[in-house]
Design a protein around this motif. Structure first.
Motif, PDB file in Angstrom:
ATOM      1  N   LEU A  89       0.809  -1.212   0.000  1.00 20.13           N
ATOM      2  CA  LEU A  89       0.000   0.000   0.000  1.00 20.13           C
ATOM      3  C   LEU A  89       0.847   1.269   0.000  1.00 20.13           C
ATOM      4  O   LEU A  89       0.357   2.340  -0.381  1.00 20.13           O
ATOM      5  CB  LEU A  89      -0.933   0.009   1.216  1.00 20.13           C
ATOM      6  CG  LEU A  89      -2.004  -1.084   1.239  1.00 20.13           C
ATOM      7  CD1 LEU A  89      -2.776  -1.041   2.541  1.00 20.13           C
ATOM      8  CD2 LEU A  89      -2.950  -0.960   0.051  1.00 20.13           C
ATOM      9  N   ASP A  90       2.103   1.167   0.422  1.00 20.70           N
ATOM     10  CA  ASP A  90       2.985   2.328   0.450  1.00 20.70           C
ATOM     11  C   ASP A  90       3.696   2.545  -0.884  1.00 20.70           C
ATOM     12  O   ASP A  90       4.384   3.557  -1.056  1.00 20.70           O
ATOM     13  CB  ASP A  90       4.041   2.164   1.554  1.00 20.70           C
ATOM     14  CG  ASP A  90       3.434   2.294   2.944  1.00 20.70           C
ATOM     15  OD1 ASP A  90       2.416   2.998   3.088  1.00 20.70           O
ATOM     16  OD2 ASP A  90       3.980   1.683   3.885  1.00 20.70           O
ATOM     17  N   LEU A  91       3.539   1.630  -1.818  1.00 23.06           N
ATOM     18  CA  LEU A  91       4.212   1.726  -3.113  1.00 23.06           C
ATOM     19  C   LEU A  91       3.255   2.299  -4.155  1.00 23.06           C
ATOM     20  O   LEU A  91       2.035   2.187  -4.021  1.00 23.06           O
ATOM     21  CB  LEU A  91       4.709   0.346  -3.545  1.00 23.06           C
ATOM     22  CG  LEU A  91       5.788  -0.268  -2.649  1.00 23.06           C
ATOM     23  CD1 LEU A  91       6.078  -1.703  -3.070  1.00 23.06           C
ATOM     24  CD2 LEU A  91       7.068   0.558  -2.706  1.00 23.06           C
ATOM     25  N   PRO A  92       3.796   2.892  -5.213  1.00 28.87           N
ATOM     26  CA  PRO A  92       2.921   3.460  -6.251  1.00 28.87           C
ATOM     27  C   PRO A  92       2.217   2.375  -7.048  1.00 28.87           C
ATOM     28  O   PRO A  92       2.691   1.244  -7.155  1.00 28.87           O
ATOM     29  CB  PRO A  92       3.895   4.258  -7.133  1.00 28.87           C
ATOM     30  CG  PRO A  92       5.230   3.595  -6.923  1.00 28.87           C
ATOM     31  CD  PRO A  92       5.232   3.126  -5.501  1.00 28.87           C
ATOM     32  N   ASP A  93       1.064   2.738  -7.608  1.00 27.35           N
ATOM     33  CA  ASP A  93       0.324   1.813  -8.470  1.00 27.35           C
ATOM     34  C   ASP A  93       0.886   1.876  -9.887  1.00 27.35           C
ATOM     35  O   ASP A  93       1.324   2.936 -10.337  1.00 27.35           O
ATOM     36  CB  ASP A  93      -1.161   2.194  -8.507  1.00 27.35           C
ATOM     37  CG  ASP A  93      -1.803   2.119  -7.127  1.00 27.35           C
ATOM     38  OD1 ASP A  93      -1.302   1.369  -6.282  1.00 27.35           O
ATOM     39  OD2 ASP A  93      -2.800   2.846  -6.903  1.00 27.35           O
ATOM     40  N   PRO A  94       0.835   0.789 -10.646  1.00 31.27           N
ATOM     41  CA  PRO A  94       0.456  -0.558 -10.185  1.00 31.27           C
ATOM     42  C   PRO A  94       1.699  -1.315  -9.717  1.00 31.27           C
ATOM     43  O   PRO A  94       2.718  -1.331 -10.397  1.00 31.27           O
ATOM     44  CB  PRO A  94      -0.116  -1.190 -11.458  1.00 31.27           C
ATOM     45  CG  PRO A  94       0.656  -0.531 -12.571  1.00 31.27           C
ATOM     46  CD  PRO A  94       0.998   0.862 -12.109  1.00 31.27           C
ATOM     47  N   THR A  95       1.628  -1.907  -8.542  1.00 35.64           N
ATOM     48  CA  THR A  95       2.709  -2.736  -8.013  1.00 35.64           C
ATOM     49  C   THR A  95       2.151  -4.119  -7.723  1.00 35.64           C
ATOM     50  O   THR A  95       1.167  -4.232  -6.995  1.00 35.64           O
ATOM     51  CB  THR A  95       3.285  -2.150  -6.711  1.00 35.64           C
ATOM     52  OG1 THR A  95       3.840  -0.854  -6.979  1.00 35.64           O
ATOM     53  CG2 THR A  95       4.370  -3.051  -6.137  1.00 35.64           C
ATOM     54  N   PRO A  96       2.725  -5.174  -8.279  1.00 40.29           N
ATOM     55  CA  PRO A  96       2.226  -6.525  -7.987  1.00 40.29           C
ATOM     56  C   PRO A  96       2.412  -6.861  -6.512  1.00 40.29           C
ATOM     57  O   PRO A  96       3.431  -6.531  -5.896  1.00 40.29           O
ATOM     58  CB  PRO A  96       3.082  -7.427  -8.879  1.00 40.29           C
ATOM     59  CG  PRO A  96       3.667  -6.527  -9.912  1.00 40.29           C
ATOM     60  CD  PRO A  96       3.830  -5.193  -9.246  1.00 40.29           C
ATOM     61  N   LEU A  97       1.435  -7.540  -5.942  1.00 45.53           N
ATOM     62  CA  LEU A  97       1.492  -7.925  -4.531  1.00 45.53           C
ATOM     63  C   LEU A  97       2.268  -9.221  -4.325  1.00 45.53           C
ATOM     64  O   LEU A  97       2.931  -9.399  -3.294  1.00 45.53           O
ATOM     65  CB  LEU A  97       0.066  -8.059  -3.990  1.00 45.53           C
ATOM     66  CG  LEU A  97      -0.121  -8.544  -2.560  1.00 45.53           C
ATOM     67  CD1 LEU A  97       0.610  -7.654  -1.561  1.00 45.53           C
ATOM     68  CD2 LEU A  97      -1.603  -8.625  -2.216  1.00 45.53           C
ATOM     69  N   ALA A  98       2.205 -10.133  -5.280  1.00 42.53           N
ATOM     70  CA  ALA A  98       2.784 -11.466  -5.092  1.00 42.53           C
ATOM     71  C   ALA A  98       4.274 -11.447  -4.709  1.00 42.53           C
ATOM     72  O   ALA A  98       4.671 -12.160  -3.767  1.00 42.53           O
ATOM     73  CB  ALA A  98       2.570 -12.307  -6.347  1.00 42.53           C
ATOM     74  N   PRO A  99       5.135 -10.660  -5.382  1.00 42.16           N
ATOM     75  CA  PRO A  99       6.549 -10.667  -4.984  1.00 42.16           C
ATOM     76  C   PRO A  99       6.775 -10.184  -3.558  1.00 42.16           C
ATOM     77  O   PRO A  99       7.729 -10.632  -2.895  1.00 42.16           O
ATOM     78  CB  PRO A  99       7.200  -9.710  -6.000  1.00 42.16           C
ATOM     79  CG  PRO A  99       6.273  -9.685  -7.163  1.00 42.16           C
ATOM     80  CD  PRO A  99       4.902  -9.831  -6.575  1.00 42.16           C
ATOM     81  N   LEU A 100       5.931  -9.298  -3.078  1.00 43.75           N
ATOM     82  CA  LEU A 100       6.076  -8.813  -1.706  1.00 43.75           C
ATOM     83  C   LEU A 100       5.689  -9.898  -0.701  1.00 43.75           C
ATOM     84  O   LEU A 100       6.320 -10.031   0.354  1.00 43.75           O
ATOM     85  CB  LEU A 100       5.207  -7.569  -1.501  1.00 43.75           C
ATOM     86  CG  LEU A 100       5.555  -6.376  -2.393  1.00 43.75           C
ATOM     87  CD1 LEU A 100       4.562  -5.242  -2.175  1.00 43.75           C
ATOM     88  CD2 LEU A 100       6.969  -5.887  -2.116  1.00 43.75           C
ATOM     89  N   ILE A 101       4.659 -10.678  -1.012  1.00 41.07           N
ATOM     90  CA  ILE A 101       4.297 -11.805  -0.145  1.00 41.07           C
ATOM     91  C   ILE A 101       5.437 -12.812  -0.109  1.00 41.07           C
ATOM     92  O   ILE A 101       5.808 -13.317   0.966  1.00 41.07           O
ATOM     93  CB  ILE A 101       2.994 -12.462  -0.644  1.00 41.07           C
ATOM     94  CG1 ILE A 101       1.815 -11.493  -0.505  1.00 41.07           C
ATOM     95  CG2 ILE A 101       2.712 -13.758   0.118  1.00 41.07           C
ATOM     96  CD1 ILE A 101       0.510 -12.010  -1.078  1.00 41.07           C
ATOM     97  N   GLU A 102       5.995 -13.102  -1.262  1.00 38.91           N
ATOM     98  CA  GLU A 102       7.113 -14.045  -1.327  1.00 38.91           C
ATOM     99  C   GLU A 102       8.294 -13.545  -0.501  1.00 38.91           C
ATOM    100  O   GLU A 102       8.915 -14.306   0.253  1.00 38.91           O
ATOM    101  CB  GLU A 102       7.531 -14.233  -2.785  1.00 38.91           C
ATOM    102  CG  GLU A 102       8.539 -15.339  -3.005  1.00 38.91           C
ATOM    103  CD  GLU A 102       8.733 -15.657  -4.467  1.00 38.91           C
ATOM    104  OE1 GLU A 102       9.322 -16.715  -4.754  1.00 38.91           O
ATOM    105  OE2 GLU A 102       8.306 -14.853  -5.332  1.00 38.91           O
ATOM    106  N   ALA A 103       8.602 -12.254  -0.608  1.00 41.10           N
ATOM    107  CA  ALA A 103       9.729 -11.684   0.145  1.00 41.10           C
ATOM    108  C   ALA A 103       9.484 -11.748   1.647  1.00 41.10           C
ATOM    109  O   ALA A 103      10.411 -12.008   2.432  1.00 41.10           O
ATOM    110  CB  ALA A 103       9.965 -10.238  -0.286  1.00 41.10           C
TER     111      ALA A 103
END
Length: 221
Positions: free
Chosen positions: A184-198
């Motif tokens: 939510l702190d990153l600009p759009d559009p940013t994929p969510l999946a890599p952040l979950i993986e990290a």
């Protein structure tokens, strides 16, 4: 400001060629109320918005609002919203541990959250000013953990979630929330999946020397 509510309020299923007009009318009214609420939340803030204002903007009465929502908290945090990842968790191969199954399922279903980024940002802002909404958020978190644990138990053909499933669900939900906060702190559009993986990788590193044992299936428990 228009916020996409489509992931929350799906169009009712009807038989081809035989539309259920009453259900369609209910869905249109619910959608209009949701859009009106989001517009007001965005323009004047969650706390300053009343049910009467939402109903007026949607062109219906407050009584009609309460036919669709128990309160304005229900618009942002509906407790009856099904957890998208549950079926994905159940379908993970048995060779995976509970945490590995959660990781795979949450990464696979991450794109379903992306259209709702505006609503989720609005929710995060509203939580800081509403004790009632924070209480609802706590309830929803518990329901999310329970849904994850239940899906893990089903996957292993258990009648009820065991301690491993319950603990994995707490870990998985915490990882998901942390990843979403970063997203939510990153600009759009940013994929969510890599952040979950990290974040799953970060959690594994934090377990220390015994992390592999902690993240494996406890077959001899």
């Amino acid at each position: 400001m228009k916020v996409d509510t489509s992931p929350i309020f799906a169009t009712p299923r009807t038989e081809p060629g035989r539309p259920d007009r009453r259900a369609q009318n209910r869905d249109r009214t619910r959608q209009a109320l949701a859009e009106a609420a989001m517009e007001l939340f965005a323009s004047q803030g969650y706390g300053a918005t009343t049910v009467e204002q939402i109903a007026t903007l949607a062109g219906v009465s407050p009584r009609t609002f309460f036919r669709h929502f128990g309160s304005k908290e229900d618009v942002l945090l509906p407790l009856d919203e099904p957890m998208t990842a549950a079926s994905a968790i159940r379908s993970q191969p048995p060779s995976l541990s509970d945490v590995e199954a959660l990781r795979a399922a949450l990464i696979a279903t991450a794109p379903t959250n992306e259209p709702a980024v505006g609503r989720i940002r609005m929710l995060r802002e509203a939580l800081s000013s509403s004790a009632a909404l924070r209480g609802r958020d706590f309830d929803q978190r518990n329901l999310g953990e329970q849904a994850m644990a239940r899906a893990l138990a089903d996957r292993r053909h258990l009648d009820e979630p065991d301690p491993e499933a319950r603990l994995a669900a707490v870990v998985g939900f915490a990882v998901l929330r942390t990843a979403m906060d970063r997203w939510l702190d990153l600009p759009d559009p940013t994929p969510l999946a890599p952040l979950i993986e990290a974040e799953f990788d970060r959690a594994r590193r934090m377990m220390g020397p015994d992390r592999d044992r902690a993240f494996s299936t406890l077959e001899d428990a």
